[in-house]
Every structure is written in structure tokens, then in C-alpha cells.
Design an enzyme around this catalytic site. Structure first.
Site, PDB file in Angstrom:
ATOM      1  N   ASN A 208       0.929  -1.123  -0.052  1.00 18.10           N
ATOM      2  CA  ASN A 208      -0.065   0.051  -0.160  1.00 18.10           C
ATOM      3  C   ASN A 208       0.886   1.407   0.004  1.00 18.10           C
ATOM      4  O   ASN A 208       2.125   0.992  -0.079  1.00 18.10           O
ATOM      5  CB  ASN A 208      -1.077   0.054   1.080  1.00 18.10           C
ATOM      6  CG  ASN A 208      -0.224   0.017   2.509  1.00 18.10           C
ATOM      7  OD1 ASN A 208       0.441   0.806   2.994  1.00 18.10           O
ATOM      8  ND2 ASN A 208      -0.242  -1.138   3.108  1.00 18.10           N
ATOM      9  N   ASP A 276      -4.514  -6.109   5.088  1.00 18.45           N
ATOM     10  CA  ASP A 276      -5.339  -6.865   5.907  1.00 18.45           C
ATOM     11  C   ASP A 276      -5.669  -8.420   5.268  1.00 18.45           C
ATOM     12  O   ASP A 276      -5.846  -9.263   6.035  1.00 18.45           O
ATOM     13  CB  ASP A 276      -6.864  -6.012   5.573  1.00 18.45           C
ATOM     14  CG  ASP A 276      -6.978  -4.917   6.291  1.00 18.45           C
ATOM     15  OD1 ASP A 276      -6.634  -4.833   7.520  1.00 18.45           O
ATOM     16  OD2 ASP A 276      -7.652  -4.128   5.702  1.00 18.45           O
ATOM     17  N   LYS A 286       7.998 -17.956  -9.959  1.00 17.65           N
ATOM     18  CA  LYS A 286       7.291 -16.886 -10.609  1.00 17.65           C
ATOM     19  C   LYS A 286       6.163 -17.453 -11.450  1.00 17.65           C
ATOM     20  O   LYS A 286       6.353 -18.531 -12.142  1.00 17.65           O
ATOM     21  CB  LYS A 286       8.188 -16.145 -11.426  1.00 17.65           C
ATOM     22  CG  LYS A 286       7.726 -14.836 -12.030  1.00 17.65           C
ATOM     23  CD  LYS A 286       8.696 -14.007 -12.845  1.00 17.65           C
ATOM     24  CE  LYS A 286       7.911 -12.966 -13.597  1.00 17.65           C
ATOM     25  NZ  LYS A 286       8.549 -12.448 -14.902  1.00 17.65           N
ATOM     26  N   PRO A 304      -3.417 -11.589  10.588  1.00 20.56           N
ATOM     27  CA  PRO A 304      -3.720 -11.254  12.043  1.00 20.56           C
ATOM     28  C   PRO A 304      -3.821  -9.735  12.293  1.00 20.56           C
ATOM     29  O   PRO A 304      -3.192  -9.025  11.679  1.00 20.56           O
ATOM     30  CB  PRO A 304      -2.637 -12.064  12.779  1.00 20.56           C
ATOM     31  CG  PRO A 304      -1.422 -12.088  11.805  1.00 20.56           C
ATOM     32  CD  PRO A 304      -2.067 -12.163  10.364  1.00 20.56           C
ATOM     33  N   ASP A 305      -4.755  -9.425  13.071  1.00 20.44           N
ATOM     34  CA  ASP A 305      -4.628  -7.971  13.506  1.00 20.44           C
ATOM     35  C   ASP A 305      -4.047  -7.882  14.444  1.00 20.44           C
ATOM     36  O   ASP A 305      -4.102  -8.066  15.728  1.00 20.44           O
ATOM     37  CB  ASP A 305      -6.418  -7.580  13.805  1.00 20.44           C
ATOM     38  CG  ASP A 305      -6.450  -6.019  13.899  1.00 20.44           C
ATOM     39  OD1 ASP A 305      -5.487  -5.523  14.708  1.00 20.44           O
ATOM     40  OD2 ASP A 305      -7.403  -5.570  13.342  1.00 20.44           O
ATOM     41  N   ILE A 306      -2.834  -7.139  14.550  1.00 19.25           N
ATOM     42  CA  ILE A 306      -1.681  -6.919  15.476  1.00 19.25           C
ATOM     43  C   ILE A 306      -2.267  -6.044  16.700  1.00 19.25           C
ATOM     44  O   ILE A 306      -2.167  -6.513  17.898  1.00 19.25           O
ATOM     45  CB  ILE A 306      -0.353  -6.289  14.772  1.00 19.25           C
ATOM     46  CG1 ILE A 306       0.098  -7.265  13.663  1.00 19.25           C
ATOM     47  CG2 ILE A 306       0.485  -6.130  16.032  1.00 19.25           C
ATOM     48  CD1 ILE A 306       1.136  -6.465  12.856  1.00 19.25           C
ATOM     49  N   PHE A 324      -4.067   3.592  14.763  1.00 16.90           N
ATOM     50  CA  PHE A 324      -4.410   4.472  13.908  1.00 16.90           C
ATOM     51  C   PHE A 324      -5.670   4.077  12.970  1.00 16.90           C
ATOM     52  O   PHE A 324      -6.025   3.029  12.822  1.00 16.90           O
ATOM     53  CB  PHE A 324      -3.018   4.651  13.013  1.00 16.90           C
ATOM     54  CG  PHE A 324      -2.250   5.529  13.546  1.00 16.90           C
ATOM     55  CD1 PHE A 324      -1.508   5.356  14.635  1.00 16.90           C
ATOM     56  CD2 PHE A 324      -1.857   6.877  12.993  1.00 16.90           C
ATOM     57  CE1 PHE A 324      -0.635   6.188  15.321  1.00 16.90           C
ATOM     58  CE2 PHE A 324      -0.907   7.815  13.557  1.00 16.90           C
ATOM     59  CZ  PHE A 324      -0.320   7.393  14.812  1.00 16.90           C
TER      60      PHE A 324
END
Ligand code: CTP
Length: 398
Positions: A208, A276, A286, A304-306, A324
Site C-alpha cells: 500500500n 489486511d 514466478k 492477524p490484526d496486530i 491509527f
């Protein structure tokens, strides 16, 4: 200021070594005592006499000196400092440190010391970028060695790139940051930053647009208030904060493991833009077009959501967990709901719609969501947001 602090300064043999004499002067002007140790190669650039004159201290050069050993043994010398500083730190010295070698006075002191070590690397850009050096740097960072630089710039050898010794003033600032008191002295804070990269195959990944600028500024600001900071960053170009323990990771899963290994901490700030989803069973070869026009299909799994994982910890949960929220609309509503969903104490919410120019820009306009409600901060530089947040964290932990 460094009044009453004692620095053991190891001067390695690099073309930046002449700056170590200015460093001695700068540190003394700030109140420190500086005891110089010069390696054999260092003495090709800086004489023990100049270092002695500028430091007004005995200069050490030899592991097997009978007189030095009788006056102060090398073990004592390695312990009799508040901080051990290596400037310039050559590829050779970093290699010895990373591998536990001790074949001269400098490397023996570095192995024997029980104090924190800060290194200011200096070498040719190709040497700095060499995988062997980068392996050693990663190992040293993992060992908790603090880094000041290197920076980018024109080099004595005519090439350009990272590898330049940072200026003496900046090394002195990093030393102060490593030694200072301040409201967060004695507190450990974990900060995540940057994007994560989730591999698709060996050459492709999902990422991102996070630059890591805000997380880096927060780590720097916390360190300036005296915190001992573990900075866990995904791949980001932004220059790493100085005087903090840097851990580099690629994926969300690696970031979670690094965070868990870094705990316990009094506070944790999760500024990273964690992906996510990850690609299930990323290909180790490749992925090729097979000519049939068939499109590859990627299967995703949730990462996993830290933030949520750490917020839900029982015993080991940091006293203050800050998340955040990057939102594009209904910022307060979404961020308030996110705070509740993730179980964290504060959410620093910002509007990242493209027209704000915040993502990738130097400014930020945030709303701090806490138990007490939403607090609007005026638009300001990311450094200023970081300082304000660090000050609020210091208040909360006081
Ligand atoms: N975060 C995390 N681990 C994840 C995802 C997010 O630690 N796997 C943290 C981020 O570092 C940030 C906060 O959670 O502090 C909010 O992340 P965000 O991506 O905005 O929230 P989401 O839960 O993904 O919500 P949404 O997709 O609805 O925006």
C-alpha cells in the site's frame, strides 16, 4: 546535554575518521567525558596524539599493552562508560561485532561491554549495500545495537549513495537520545510503521502507499522524550529514526511476531498500514503467463490484526495501546467504532481522502479518539503531530 556522562568512543579506520575528532570536541562541549579507543586502521587516519589532545584523556589502542592492562583492564574499560560509541563503524568492525569476534582491543571491548552500543557506519555505498554487510546490520539491530546513519551523499571515493558517516552533531544528538532522561526515561514503547508486503510470488507482492513517515516521526519523538523504543517497520524508504532499536519485517505475520517478541512494553503505537489480507500459499516460483489467456486466481486469507491481538492481551498488555485509523469519510464515527472493535485505548484518526494530500505528504490533520471522546488537532507537520502524541503518551504513563 551530556553532563557527567562518560562515552567510550571507538574510532575505526575509515575516511570519515577525521570527523571523530570533531565528535570528541562536540561531546565535550555538551559536557561528556570521552575516552577514545582507536583501531589499528583508525590510526592510519587519526593519531592517538590528536585524540588525546582533544579528549584530554588517555587513548587506548592495544589489547596486549602491559601498562594499560595494569592501569585499567580491558573488561573494566568496557564497563566504565555510560555508552559505547563506534564512529566511524567500518564494514570490518560491524562484521566482527555481528559475529562475536574479538581479535583486537576495539572488538574485545565491544564483546565484553555490558553497556548499550551505538554505531555510526561509514563505508562505500557498494560495501554498505552488500548482502553480507546488510546481514550483519540486521543481526546487530536485532541484538539491540543502536544506529546513527549512514546517510546518503557524495562520497570521498566519488560514488553517491548511502554509506556516509552522519555529521558529528547528529551523532551527538543520537548519543544524547540514547542517554537522556526525560519524562519517558525507563519506559519501553513499541512502534509499528510503514506498509507490509504480502508476497504473491518471488517477484510480486501486495502493498500500500504508506510512506512510514508518521510512524518514524513518532518513534523519534518518543525517543527524544527518553523512551527506549523498539521500531518495527515494513519496507519503507524513509530514513530510519536514530537511537532506537530498529527491526525490519516484510509481512503482517512477521510484524506480529516481532511485536510479540519485543513485549513487554509500557505503551505500543501501531502506526503501520498492515495489509489486511495475504495470498494463501504464495508461489515459490514466478507465476508465468501460459499463453492460454487464463488469468491467475489468488486466494486470500485474513492477516492477524496486530492492534486487536495486543489490545486483547491479558497480563502482558501494554498499559497504553494506540491505534491509527485511516479513513476517507465519516472519520469520527468510523474511528470511534474502530476503537471499540479493536479494544485499544486511543485511536489517532485521519482523513486520507486524496484531496487532503495526507497520504505520502508531510502534513497530517488528526482526531484523537479516547474514552473521553474526540479531540480535533489542527493540521500540522507530521513531526509536530508526533511530538504532540509523544507528549500525550508521556502524560498518560506518568
Ligand atoms: N492494524 C494492525 N493489524 C492489521 C490491520 C491493522 O495492527 N492486520 C492496525 C493498524 O496499524 C492501525 C489500525 O489497526 O493502527 C487500523 O487499521 P485499519 O487498516 O485502518 O483498520 P481496519 O481494521 O483494516 O478497518 P477498515 O478496513 O474498516 O478501515
Amino acid at each position: 546535554m551530556l553532563a557527567g556522562k562518560r562515552i567510550l568512543l571507538i574510532i575505526g579506520g575509515g575516511v570519515g575518521a577525521f570527523k571523530s575528532l570533531t565528535l570528541i570536541r562536540t561531546l565535550r562541549e555538551r559536557g561528556a567525558r570521552v575516552v577514545p579507543v582507536i583501531t589499528k586502521a583508525g590510526q592510519e587516519f587519526v593519531t592517538p596524539l590528536s585524540a588525546a589532545a582533544l579528549s584530554a584523556e588517555k587513548v587506548y589502542t592495544d589489547l596486549f599493552s602491559l601498562t594499560d592492562e595494569a592501569e585499567m583492564g580491558h573488561i573494566e574499560l568496557s564497563r566504565d562508560a555510560d555508552l559505547v560509541v563506534v564512529a566511524p563503524a567500518t564494514a570490518d568492525l560491524l562484521g566482527k561485532m555481528a559475529n562475536g569476534l574479538a581479535d583486537d582491543l576495539a572488538s574485545t571491548l565491544l564483546l565484553a561491554t555490558d553497556k548499550r552500543v551505538l554505531v555510526a557506519p561509514a563505508m562505500n555505498v557498494r560495501m554498505w549495500e552488500h548482502p553480507a554487510v546488510q546481514r550483519n546490520v540486521a543481526a546487530l539491530r536485532n541484538d539491540g545495537v543502536l544506529f546513527a546513519g549512514p546517510t546518503e551523499g557524495a562520497m570521498a571515493c566519488g560514488e553517491f549513495g548511502p554509506g556516509r558517516l552522519v555529521e558529528p552533531d547528529e551523532i551527538a544528538d543520537a548519543i544524547e537520545a540514547a542517554l537522556k532522561g526525560g519524562p519517558l526515561a525507563g519506559k519501553h514503547v513499541v512502534v509499528t510503521s510503514g506498509p507490509t508486503h504480502e508476497p504473491i510470488d518471488p517477484v510480486r507482492y501486495i502493498a500500500n502507499r504508506s510512506s512510514g513517515a508518521q510512524g518514524t516521526a513518532i518513534a523519534q519523538a518518543l525517543s527524544a522524550l527518553g523512551a527506549s523504543v523498539t521500531f518495527i517497520t515494513g519496507p519503507a524508504d524513509v530514513v530510519r529514526p536514530t537511537g532506537v532499536h530498529v527491526i525490519e519485517v516484510q509481512t503482517a505475520q512477521e510484524m506480529l511476531e516481532a511485536v510479540e517478541a519485543a513485549l513487554p512494553a509500557e505503551a505500543a503505537v501501531f502506526a503501520a498500514a498492515v495489509a489486511d489480507w495475504r495470498v494463501v500459499s504464495a508461489s515459490d516460483r514466478k507465476i508465468k503467463k501460459d499463453g492460454s489467456g487464463a488469468l491467475p486466481v489468488l486466494d486470500f486469507a485474513e492477516n492477524p490484526d496486530i492492534l486487536a491481538t495486543v489490545s486483547a492481551m491479558g497480563d502482558g498488555r501494554p498499559q497504553l495501546v494506540v491505534g491509527f485509523a485511516a479513513e476517507t469519510h465519516d472519520v469520527v464515527e468510523h474511528a470511534t467504532a474502530k476503537r471499540a472493535r479493536k479494544g485499544c485505548d486511543w485511536i489517532v484518526a485521519n482523513d486520507v481522502s486524496p484531496e487532503t494530500g495526507i497520504m505520502g505528504g508531510s502534513e497530517n490533520a488528526v482526531i484523537l479518539i479516547s474514552e473521553g471522546g474526540a479531540e480535533d488537532w489542527p493540521r500540522m507537520g507530521k513531526d509536530e503531530v508526533a511530538r504532540k502524541l509523544a507528549a500525550r503518551i508521556a502524560e498518560a504513563l506518568a
